[in-house]
Design a protein around this motif. Sequence first.
Motif, PDB file in Angstrom:
ATOM      1  N   ASN A   1       0.825  -1.213   0.000  1.00 47.91           N
ATOM      2  CA  ASN A   1       0.000   0.000   0.000  1.00 47.91           C
ATOM      3  C   ASN A   1       0.860   1.264   0.000  1.00 47.91           C
ATOM      4  N   MET A   2       2.137   1.116   0.313  1.00 44.63           N
ATOM      5  CA  MET A   2       3.030   2.276   0.284  1.00 44.63           C
ATOM      6  C   MET A   2       3.408   2.584  -1.162  1.00 44.63           C
ATOM      7  N   ALA A   3       3.743   3.846  -1.418  1.00 43.99           N
ATOM      8  CA  ALA A   3       4.376   4.161  -2.701  1.00 43.99           C
ATOM      9  C   ALA A   3       5.815   3.660  -2.586  1.00 43.99           C
ATOM     10  N   THR A   4       6.283   2.946  -3.608  1.00 40.92           N
ATOM     11  CA  THR A   4       7.614   2.337  -3.490  1.00 40.92           C
ATOM     12  C   THR A   4       8.516   2.789  -4.643  1.00 40.92           C
ATOM     13  N   ILE A   5       9.730   3.151  -4.294  1.00 42.02           N
ATOM     14  CA  ILE A   5      10.703   3.588  -5.303  1.00 42.02           C
ATOM     15  C   ILE A   5      11.999   2.805  -5.101  1.00 42.02           C
ATOM     16  N   ALA A   6      12.522   2.269  -6.204  1.00 43.57           N
ATOM     17  CA  ALA A   6      13.835   1.614  -6.131  1.00 43.57           C
ATOM     18  C   ALA A   6      14.890   2.631  -6.558  1.00 43.57           C
ATOM     19  N   ALA A   7      15.834   2.900  -5.664  1.00 44.69           N
ATOM     20  CA  ALA A   7      16.966   3.769  -5.989  1.00 44.69           C
ATOM     21  C   ALA A   7      18.124   2.833  -6.300  1.00 44.69           C
ATOM     22  N   ILE A   8      18.284   2.519  -7.578  1.00 48.53           N
ATOM     23  CA  ILE A   8      19.159   1.410  -7.997  1.00 48.53           C
ATOM     24  C   ILE A   8      20.581   1.942  -8.206  1.00 48.53           C
ATOM     25  N   ASN A   9      21.394   1.742  -7.195  1.00 46.83           N
ATOM     26  CA  ASN A   9      22.742   2.326  -7.227  1.00 46.83           C
ATOM     27  C   ASN A   9      23.813   1.271  -7.493  1.00 46.83           C
ATOM     28  N   GLY A  10      23.485   0.355  -8.415  1.00 44.96           N
ATOM     29  CA  GLY A  10      24.451  -0.675  -8.782  1.00 44.96           C
ATOM     30  C   GLY A  10      23.759  -1.726  -9.635  1.00 44.96           C
TER      31      GLY A  10
ATOM     32  N   LEU B   1      19.648   9.173  -4.233  1.00 43.06           N
ATOM     33  CA  LEU B   1      18.755   9.175  -3.073  1.00 43.06           C
ATOM     34  C   LEU B   1      17.940  10.461  -2.995  1.00 43.06           C
ATOM     35  N   SER B   2      18.608  11.594  -3.274  1.00 41.29           N
ATOM     36  CA  SER B   2      17.866  12.864  -3.204  1.00 41.29           C
ATOM     37  C   SER B   2      16.788  12.903  -4.287  1.00 41.29           C
ATOM     38  N   THR B   3      17.098  12.347  -5.465  1.00 39.63           N
ATOM     39  CA  THR B   3      16.079  12.312  -6.526  1.00 39.63           C
ATOM     40  C   THR B   3      14.917  11.407  -6.100  1.00 39.63           C
ATOM     41  N   ALA B   4      15.266  10.303  -5.459  1.00 42.15           N
ATOM     42  CA  ALA B   4      14.204   9.395  -4.992  1.00 42.15           C
ATOM     43  C   ALA B   4      13.311  10.117  -3.964  1.00 42.15           C
ATOM     44  N   GLN B   5      13.935  10.901  -3.096  1.00 43.55           N
ATOM     45  CA  GLN B   5      13.154  11.626  -2.081  1.00 43.55           C
ATOM     46  C   GLN B   5      12.248  12.656  -2.765  1.00 43.55           C
ATOM     47  N   ASP B   6      12.808  13.394  -3.747  1.00 38.14           N
ATOM     48  CA  ASP B   6      11.998  14.396  -4.463  1.00 38.14           C
ATOM     49  C   ASP B   6      10.839  13.738  -5.197  1.00 38.14           C
TER      50      ASP B   6
END
Length: 287
Positions: free
Chosen positions: A140-149, A234-239
Amino acid sequence: MANVLRNSAKFGFSGVLSQLSIHSRHGRECVSPCFSLQQRNNSTSPKIKVDLDSSTGVAVLRMQSPPVNSLSLDFLTEFCINLEKLEMDRSCRGLIITSTLSKVFSAGLDIMEMYGKSPERCGEFWKAVQEMWLKLYGSNMATIAAINGSSPAGGCLMSIGCDYRIMVDNPRYSIGLNETQLGIVAPFWFKDTLVNTVGNRAAELSLELGLLYSAPDALKIGLVDQLVPEDQVLSTAQDTMSKWLAIPDHARQIDQCVYIIYNTSPLPLDHARQMDQCVISVCIYYI
Ligand SMILES: CCCCCCCCCCC/C=C/C(=O)SCCNC(=O)CCNC(=O)[C@H](O)C(C)(C)COP(=O)(O)OP(=O)(O)OC[C@H]1O[C@@H](n2cnc3c(N)ncnc32)[C@H](O)[C@@H]1OP(=O)(O)O
């Protein structure tokens, strides 16, 4: 699995409905007053670290299991427990998943779990893989993968189980469902999730050839949504998350639920399990 997903439809809808009637995640006013001030609820476990900022409602889950964040039974169990805790925490509306390791997001299923283990252990492991996907894709959460590799196979599944993918713009990092290159086959619910992300033809080519895409190529086929420099992931994921959270949760959740129901194979849960078993048996026979 999509009566895995009809099941997930069940938990999705009932989740959404109960949220609408009991505790909408949207709107700070619904959050318990004791969470109204900025508050960090941190939990550290060996393989996963979670930081929840209750003032924004966003949790960052960091995978920190060297050398490659492989998805072992222990890892998956920890992952699911953390997800469940966040899911039940009314102050948490969004989840960002990333890695603390340099160069690797996740190497996918732990190969050692698939070698020389008892049938009971294999069954337990496979259930944990299914559970991880159900919990993430049905969240139910909005989910974002910050794929750093790099994020091959099960790591890619984890990424496409999220609502949005931001990847580091580095051609040396790759992502994809490369199972056939390893002589194994991605279960059909991996396929469903990939089709829902990149469309039918791209998924077909991708799965049959076991393609691993560099970050720029992954963007071209829509396997990831955005590329950013390493230090901005990470900052882009937060934005980006703040944009997702500007949408009322119930509307986003119902929309996602309807999308999943109409875009996944209509199979009963038992049948889905049997199909997984069949794929696994054939793989074991040929390995
Ligand atoms: C339950 C019964 C199962 C039966 C079988 C049928 C199953 C069908 C299921 C199909 C679905 C499968 C999904 C999967 O996810 S399978 C796993 C696929 N993963 C990969 O192909 C990734 C392989 N790894 C890599 O490509 C690279 O390691 C990576 C790009 C991630 C990182 O590269 P880097 O150069 O930084 O690191 P190394 O390659 O040197 O690796 C470092 C050490 O990590 C170990 N390693 C790597 N991947 C895994 C893994 N998936 N599981 C466990 N261990 C892994 C590697 O061996 C190195 O270890 P050592 O330092 O000890 O040598």
